[in-house]
Design a protein around this motif. Structure first.
Motif, PDB file in Angstrom:
ATOM      1  N   TYR A 471       4.144  -2.314 -29.692  1.00 25.14           N
ATOM      2  CA  TYR A 471       5.131  -2.825 -28.729  1.00 25.14           C
ATOM      3  C   TYR A 471       6.456  -2.059 -28.800  1.00 25.14           C
ATOM      4  CZ  TYR A 471       2.171  -6.895 -27.837  1.00 25.14           C
ATOM      5  OH  TYR A 471       1.138  -7.715 -27.473  1.00 25.14           O
ATOM      6  N   TYR A 472       6.585  -1.213 -29.822  1.00 24.65           N
ATOM      7  CA  TYR A 472       7.827  -0.454 -29.997  1.00 24.65           C
ATOM      8  C   TYR A 472       7.762   0.795 -29.114  1.00 24.65           C
ATOM      9  CZ  TYR A 472      11.827   1.650 -32.373  1.00 24.65           C
ATOM     10  OH  TYR A 472      13.061   2.204 -32.655  1.00 24.65           O
ATOM     11  N   LYS A 473       8.388   0.721 -27.933  1.00 27.90           N
ATOM     12  CA  LYS A 473       8.249   1.782 -26.933  1.00 27.90           C
ATOM     13  C   LYS A 473       9.609   2.238 -26.411  1.00 27.90           C
ATOM     14  CE  LYS A 473       3.755  -0.036 -25.457  1.00 27.90           C
ATOM     15  NZ  LYS A 473       2.969  -0.652 -24.374  1.00 27.90           N
ATOM     16  N   PHE A 474       9.977   3.442 -26.807  1.00 26.68           N
ATOM     17  CA  PHE A 474      11.253   3.994 -26.350  1.00 26.68           C
ATOM     18  C   PHE A 474      11.263   4.178 -24.834  1.00 26.68           C
ATOM     19  CE2 PHE A 474      14.289   7.208 -25.217  1.00 26.68           C
ATOM     20  CZ  PHE A 474      15.359   6.997 -26.071  1.00 26.68           C
ATOM     21  N   ALA A 475      10.097   4.536 -24.281  1.00 26.56           N
ATOM     22  CA  ALA A 475      10.021   4.850 -22.857  1.00 26.56           C
ATOM     23  C   ALA A 475       9.881   3.613 -21.977  1.00 26.56           C
ATOM     24  CB  ALA A 475       8.857   5.807 -22.596  1.00 26.56           C
ATOM     25  N   HIS A 476      10.248   2.468 -22.483  1.00 28.78           N
ATOM     26  CA  HIS A 476      10.240   1.233 -21.691  1.00 28.78           C
ATOM     27  C   HIS A 476      11.360   1.303 -20.655  1.00 28.78           C
ATOM     28  CE1 HIS A 476      10.548  -3.023 -20.661  1.00 28.78           C
ATOM     29  NE2 HIS A 476       9.431  -3.262 -21.341  1.00 28.78           N
ATOM     30  N   PRO A 477      11.122   0.880 -19.420  1.00 30.85           N
ATOM     31  CA  PRO A 477      12.160   0.943 -18.374  1.00 30.85           C
ATOM     32  C   PRO A 477      13.476   0.276 -18.782  1.00 30.85           C
ATOM     33  CG  PRO A 477      10.049   0.345 -17.406  1.00 30.85           C
ATOM     34  CD  PRO A 477       9.846   0.343 -18.884  1.00 30.85           C
ATOM     35  N   ALA A 478      13.405  -0.808 -19.559  1.00 32.06           N
ATOM     36  CA  ALA A 478      14.618  -1.515 -19.983  1.00 32.06           C
ATOM     37  C   ALA A 478      15.505  -0.625 -20.843  1.00 32.06           C
ATOM     38  CB  ALA A 478      14.246  -2.783 -20.756  1.00 32.06           C
ATOM     39  N   ILE A 479      14.898   0.194 -21.686  1.00 38.32           N
ATOM     40  CA  ILE A 479      15.668   1.085 -22.572  1.00 38.32           C
ATOM     41  C   ILE A 479      16.377   2.150 -21.744  1.00 38.32           C
ATOM     42  CG2 ILE A 479      15.556   2.642 -24.542  1.00 38.32           C
ATOM     43  CD1 ILE A 479      14.861  -0.316 -25.145  1.00 38.32           C
ATOM     44  N   PHE A 480      15.645   2.759 -20.825  1.00 39.86           N
ATOM     45  CA  PHE A 480      16.248   3.792 -19.969  1.00 39.86           C
ATOM     46  C   PHE A 480      17.399   3.226 -19.141  1.00 39.86           C
ATOM     47  CE2 PHE A 480      12.055   6.208 -20.223  1.00 39.86           C
ATOM     48  CZ  PHE A 480      12.587   7.192 -21.037  1.00 39.86           C
ATOM     49  N   ARG A 547      12.328  11.145 -11.879  1.00 40.48           N
ATOM     50  CA  ARG A 547      10.913  10.770 -11.809  1.00 40.48           C
ATOM     51  C   ARG A 547      10.595   9.696 -12.869  1.00 40.48           C
ATOM     52  NH1 ARG A 547       6.380   9.244  -9.802  1.00 40.48           N
ATOM     53  NH2 ARG A 547       4.473  10.192 -10.632  1.00 40.48           N
ATOM     54  N   VAL A 548      11.098   9.900 -14.086  1.00 43.56           N
ATOM     55  CA  VAL A 548      10.833   8.963 -15.179  1.00 43.56           C
ATOM     56  C   VAL A 548      11.414   7.588 -14.871  1.00 43.56           C
ATOM     57  CG1 VAL A 548      11.492   8.409 -17.566  1.00 43.56           C
ATOM     58  CG2 VAL A 548      10.547  10.663 -17.018  1.00 43.56           C
ATOM     59  N   LEU A 549      12.623   7.553 -14.324  1.00 40.90           N
ATOM     60  CA  LEU A 549      13.266   6.275 -14.007  1.00 40.90           C
ATOM     61  C   LEU A 549      12.517   5.514 -12.909  1.00 40.90           C
ATOM     62  CD1 LEU A 549      17.016   7.346 -14.195  1.00 40.90           C
ATOM     63  CD2 LEU A 549      15.831   5.799 -15.752  1.00 40.90           C
ATOM     64  N   GLY A 550      11.658   6.215 -12.197  1.00 40.87           N
ATOM     65  CA  GLY A 550      10.874   5.559 -11.151  1.00 40.87           C
ATOM     66  C   GLY A 550       9.524   5.061 -11.636  1.00 40.87           C
ATOM     67  N   LEU A 551       9.167   5.405 -12.871  1.00 36.55           N
ATOM     68  CA  LEU A 551       7.890   4.967 -13.438  1.00 36.55           C
ATOM     69  C   LEU A 551       8.040   3.607 -14.122  1.00 36.55           C
ATOM     70  CD1 LEU A 551       6.666   8.370 -14.950  1.00 36.55           C
ATOM     71  CD2 LEU A 551       5.834   7.253 -12.865  1.00 36.55           C
ATOM     72  N   VAL A 552       6.971   2.842 -14.102  1.00 38.94           N
ATOM     73  CA  VAL A 552       7.013   1.477 -14.643  1.00 38.94           C
ATOM     74  C   VAL A 552       6.388   1.386 -16.030  1.00 38.94           C
ATOM     75  CG1 VAL A 552       6.212  -0.896 -14.295  1.00 38.94           C
ATOM     76  CG2 VAL A 552       6.992   0.466 -12.334  1.00 38.94           C
ATOM     77  N   ILE A 558       4.965   8.842 -20.814  1.00 37.60           N
ATOM     78  CA  ILE A 558       4.580   9.765 -21.893  1.00 37.60           C
ATOM     79  C   ILE A 558       3.678  10.880 -21.360  1.00 37.60           C
ATOM     80  CG2 ILE A 558       3.349   9.967 -24.085  1.00 37.60           C
ATOM     81  CD1 ILE A 558       6.092   8.544 -24.223  1.00 37.60           C
ATOM     82  N   ARG A 559       2.683  10.502 -20.538  1.00 34.49           N
ATOM     83  CA  ARG A 559       1.777  11.522 -19.980  1.00 34.49           C
ATOM     84  C   ARG A 559       2.544  12.526 -19.119  1.00 34.49           C
ATOM     85  NH1 ARG A 559      -2.119   7.310 -19.747  1.00 34.49           N
ATOM     86  NH2 ARG A 559      -1.301   6.588 -17.752  1.00 34.49           N
ATOM     87  N   TYR A 560       3.450  12.017 -18.279  1.00 35.25           N
ATOM     88  CA  TYR A 560       4.225  12.888 -17.397  1.00 35.25           C
ATOM     89  C   TYR A 560       5.099  13.843 -18.214  1.00 35.25           C
ATOM     90  CZ  TYR A 560       7.990  14.272 -14.228  1.00 35.25           C
ATOM     91  OH  TYR A 560       8.916  14.996 -13.514  1.00 35.25           O
ATOM     92  N   LYS A 564       5.165  18.034 -18.641  1.00 34.91           N
ATOM     93  CA  LYS A 564       6.356  18.830 -18.338  1.00 34.91           C
ATOM     94  C   LYS A 564       6.779  19.683 -19.533  1.00 34.91           C
ATOM     95  CE  LYS A 564       7.393  17.960 -14.069  1.00 34.91           C
ATOM     96  NZ  LYS A 564       7.458  19.070 -13.089  1.00 34.91           N
ATOM     97  N   ILE A 565       6.749  19.078 -20.723  1.00 33.30           N
ATOM     98  CA  ILE A 565       7.144  19.802 -21.930  1.00 33.30           C
ATOM     99  C   ILE A 565       6.203  20.965 -22.197  1.00 33.30           C
ATOM    100  CG2 ILE A 565       7.268  19.621 -24.458  1.00 33.30           C
ATOM    101  CD1 ILE A 565       9.703  18.519 -23.047  1.00 33.30           C
ATOM    102  N   LYS A 566       4.931  20.743 -21.926  1.00 33.40           N
ATOM    103  CA  LYS A 566       3.947  21.813 -22.137  1.00 33.40           C
ATOM    104  C   LYS A 566       4.277  23.018 -21.252  1.00 33.40           C
ATOM    105  CE  LYS A 566      -1.046  22.275 -22.722  1.00 33.40           C
ATOM    106  NZ  LYS A 566      -2.368  21.630 -22.535  1.00 33.40           N
ATOM    107  N   ASN A 567       4.671  22.750 -20.017  1.00 36.44           N
ATOM    108  CA  ASN A 567       5.040  23.836 -19.099  1.00 36.44           C
ATOM    109  C   ASN A 567       6.309  24.543 -19.556  1.00 36.44           C
ATOM    110  OD1 ASN A 567       2.856  23.264 -17.444  1.00 36.44           O
ATOM    111  ND2 ASN A 567       4.013  21.855 -16.130  1.00 36.44           N
ATOM    112  N   ILE A 568       7.279  23.754 -20.072  1.00 30.49           N
ATOM    113  CA  ILE A 568       8.537  24.341 -20.551  1.00 30.49           C
ATOM    114  C   ILE A 568       8.270  25.218 -21.767  1.00 30.49           C
ATOM    115  CG2 ILE A 568      10.796  23.811 -21.591  1.00 30.49           C
ATOM    116  CD1 ILE A 568      10.714  21.176 -19.928  1.00 30.49           C
ATOM    117  N   GLU A 569       7.414  24.717 -22.688  1.00 30.20           N
ATOM    118  CA  GLU A 569       7.118  25.471 -23.910  1.00 30.20           C
ATOM    119  C   GLU A 569       6.454  26.807 -23.604  1.00 30.20           C
ATOM    120  OE1 GLU A 569       4.900  22.617 -26.144  1.00 30.20           O
ATOM    121  OE2 GLU A 569       6.678  21.923 -27.250  1.00 30.20           O
TER     122      GLU A 569
END
Length: 573
Positions: A471-480, A547-552, A558-560, A564-569
């Motif tokens: 349940y510990y999720k940094f990418a939760h919409p509430a955190i953002f 884009r991230v702020l629009g995800l639920v 995380i998948r998105y 993106k990070i893979k492309n940047i790397e």
């Protein structure tokens, strides 16, 4: 093949042959001397000669390690304990008629027994130090000889129940490539010495060292804390490949040390370091940190049970001097919950929601005032800022500032100097503080978002409870949304906003896109994050953040981001 888990000390991969270290500790039995003055004086003289040799040895080690203060100071402490225990040992010889060896053993064992009933890294470290001191004295009182590594033809991985700081400090780097021990923690003195000397070490693997024999191939994974015993050829090849990749990566990162931390379109992003003691400043600067964004001062209690003002002052002043004109944010004590250290013996059903951090400082105001005096005094040695943790309301910050003002008046009346203008900040780690952060702008110069606790308190998840870890999720919409609100308020009112905590590089990209320009990280993460920042434009980060702020869903984020990070790397590899 066996895989065992321990505590990683140095981020590195090591493959080598094991060498079992039999310490062959001198065996001390209960022995007495004749009860006449001549014999007693002779035994006291014998002890004093052994003590003199031990002190001479320690001074030599201090001198040899003078350029590495975090090692040198350990042996300075050993020397002081030796000097301070002299009268008690001589008294025992004279009044109990103990032989010198038994007098030493009896005293050191009594010290260790008093500490062994107490829990915590502080007491484990002190027990290890006392054993080291006892061994050193006994070596000079008996015919016990130092371990010799001269016969080793190839570098080995030392395997031992435990290593004393002295043994670790004197390990020949051309003969030793790693260390595995039963006991120890990440902040034990042995671990500090190993890390400082660049020796890969896995400590605290328990009795599993009994399954390792001299000549066995062992793998130390300093990134995960795993020890692989008698690995298969396939596993060895896999780790050797990782080892080679790590070398290439390290070499690559060294090239950007002197380069600015900025996006491809030249927007500056400040990367600072999180530290727990002044000795880590050297590591932070070696990783191109622009300063210290979080000095976790509570870890001073690992070395000192009840540090006085001078102990606090020396630590903060040392860190400030080493940083020169670079900034250092000193967070006041964040004790309690998972960082209790057994100091205030407060038993609570839910310590994370109890009397911790600033609340504890208010309860023990004398401790708080002592620290504030020390920070203020240290401010004349550098660019020092003060940060209060666990602020939940305006009343909290007003009370903290009132105490700070009183302490300033005390110092002023005593003609003790401190910097006239010291920036003040608060940790934003409680939802109430994040939501009402606009109410704090008249009282502080900066906000620092503490992600670890912010996630915990917002999502009602105990971050130390493995039963709710999912349940510990940094990418939760509430955190953002909370972070975005804090950034917007800070920008509107001219209050600087930074972030500290365990943040993945994927999240850093999102936060830059949301407008964050300052991060405080583990020193070893800085160069990798800098490299990633230099491979992306601000506009790209803004698109990703939108884009991230629009995800639920957390998993969708995380998948998105991973894609993106893979492309940047690919761009910077």
């Amino acid at each position: 093949m066996e895989v065992r888990g321990g505590i990683a000390v140095t981020p590195a991969i090591t493959v080598g042959k094991a060498f079992i270290l039999d310490r062959e500790q001198p065996r001390v039995t209960q022995q007495f001397i004749r009860q006449d003055k001549k014999t007693v004086e002779s035994e006291k003289t014998r002890y004093l000669k052994a003590q003199s040799k031990a002190i001479k040895e320690l001074k030599k080690i201090e001198k040899q390690t003078a350029d590495t203060k975090d090692i040198s100071i350990i042996f300075c402490g050993h020397r002081l304990i030796l000097e301070e225990s002299q009268q008690e040992i001589l008294y025992t010889i004279e009044n109990n008629f103990f032989k010198a060896e038994y007098a030493v053993h009896h005293l050191m064992q009594s010290y260790q027994q008093n500490l062994s009933s107490r829990r915590g890294e502080l007491y484990s470290r002190r027990i290890s130090d006392l054993k080291d001191i006892e061994n050193r004295l006994l070596k000079h009182l008996t015919s016990h000889k130092n371990i010799s590594y001269k016969s080793l033809r190839k570098p080995v991985v030392i395997v031992a129940k435990e290593l004393t700081p002295s043994q670790t400090a004197l390990l020949p780097l051309n003969k030793i490539v790693g260390i595995i021990t039963n006991s120890g923690g990440q902040t034990s003195h042995t671990a500090i010495v190993a890390r400082t000397r660049g020796i890969n070490a896995i400590v605290g693997i328990g009795e599993e060292t009994n399954n390792i024999f001299t000549g066995d191939t062992v793998i130390l994974d300093g990134f995960t804390g795993k020890v692989v015993i008698r690995p298969t050829k396939k596993t060895i090849d896999k780790y050797k490949k990782q080892q080679q990749q790590q070398k290439i990566k390290t070499t690559s990162l060294q090239k950007i040390k002197q380069l600015r931390s900025e996006t491809k379109d030249q927007h500056s992003i400040s990367l600072l370091a999180n530290i727990e003691n002044p000795f880590e400043v050297k590591t932070a600067l070696s990783q191109s940190a622009e300063g210290v964004g979080l000095y976790r001062t509570e870890f001073i209690y690992v070395d000192h049970n009840h540090p006085d003002e001078e102990t606090h002052y020396n630590a903060y002043a040392s860190a400030a001097r080493k940083l020169g004109n670079r900034s250092i944010v000193v967070r006041t004590l964040d004790l309690g919950a998972d960082k209790d250290f057994g100091l205030f013996r407060t038993v609570e059903d839910n310590p994370f929601l109890g009397c911790r951090s600033l609340r504890l400082c208010f309860k023990h105001e004398n401790v708080f005032r002592t620290q504030l005096r020390a920070i203020l005094r240290a401010s004349v040695h550098g660019n020092v800022a003060i940060m209060f943790p666990m602020v939940s309301s305006v009343e909290d910050i007003k009370k903290a500032l009132d105490i700070l003002s009183q302490v300033k008046e005390e110092l002023h009346s005593q003609n003790i100097h401190f910097a006239p203008r010291i920036p003040i900040g608060i940790m934003i780690e409680i939802p109430s503080a994040a939501i009402t952060c606009d109410l704090f702008v008249d009282y502080v110069d900066f906000f620092c978002i503490g992600t670890n606790d912010l996630v915990q308190y917002t999502l009602a998840v105990d971050r130390c409870n493995e039963n709710v870890a999912n349940y510990y999720k940094f990418a939760h919409p509430a955190i953002f949304r909370l972070i975005q609100h804090v950034i917007q308020v800070g920008n509107k009112h001219g209050v600087r906003v930074s972030i500290c905590g365990e943040i993945s590089k994927e999240m850093i990209i999102v936060l830059i896109g949301m407008g964050l320009k300052e991060f405080s990280l583990s020193p070893y993460s800085i160069l990798e994050v800098k490299k990633m920042i230099r491979a992306i434009t601000l506009q790209q980060t803004q698109k990703i953040a939108k884009r991230v702020l629009g995800l639920v869903h957390h998993d969708d984020v995380i998948r998105y981001l991973r894609k993106k990070i893979k492309n940047i790397e690919k761009e910077y590899d």
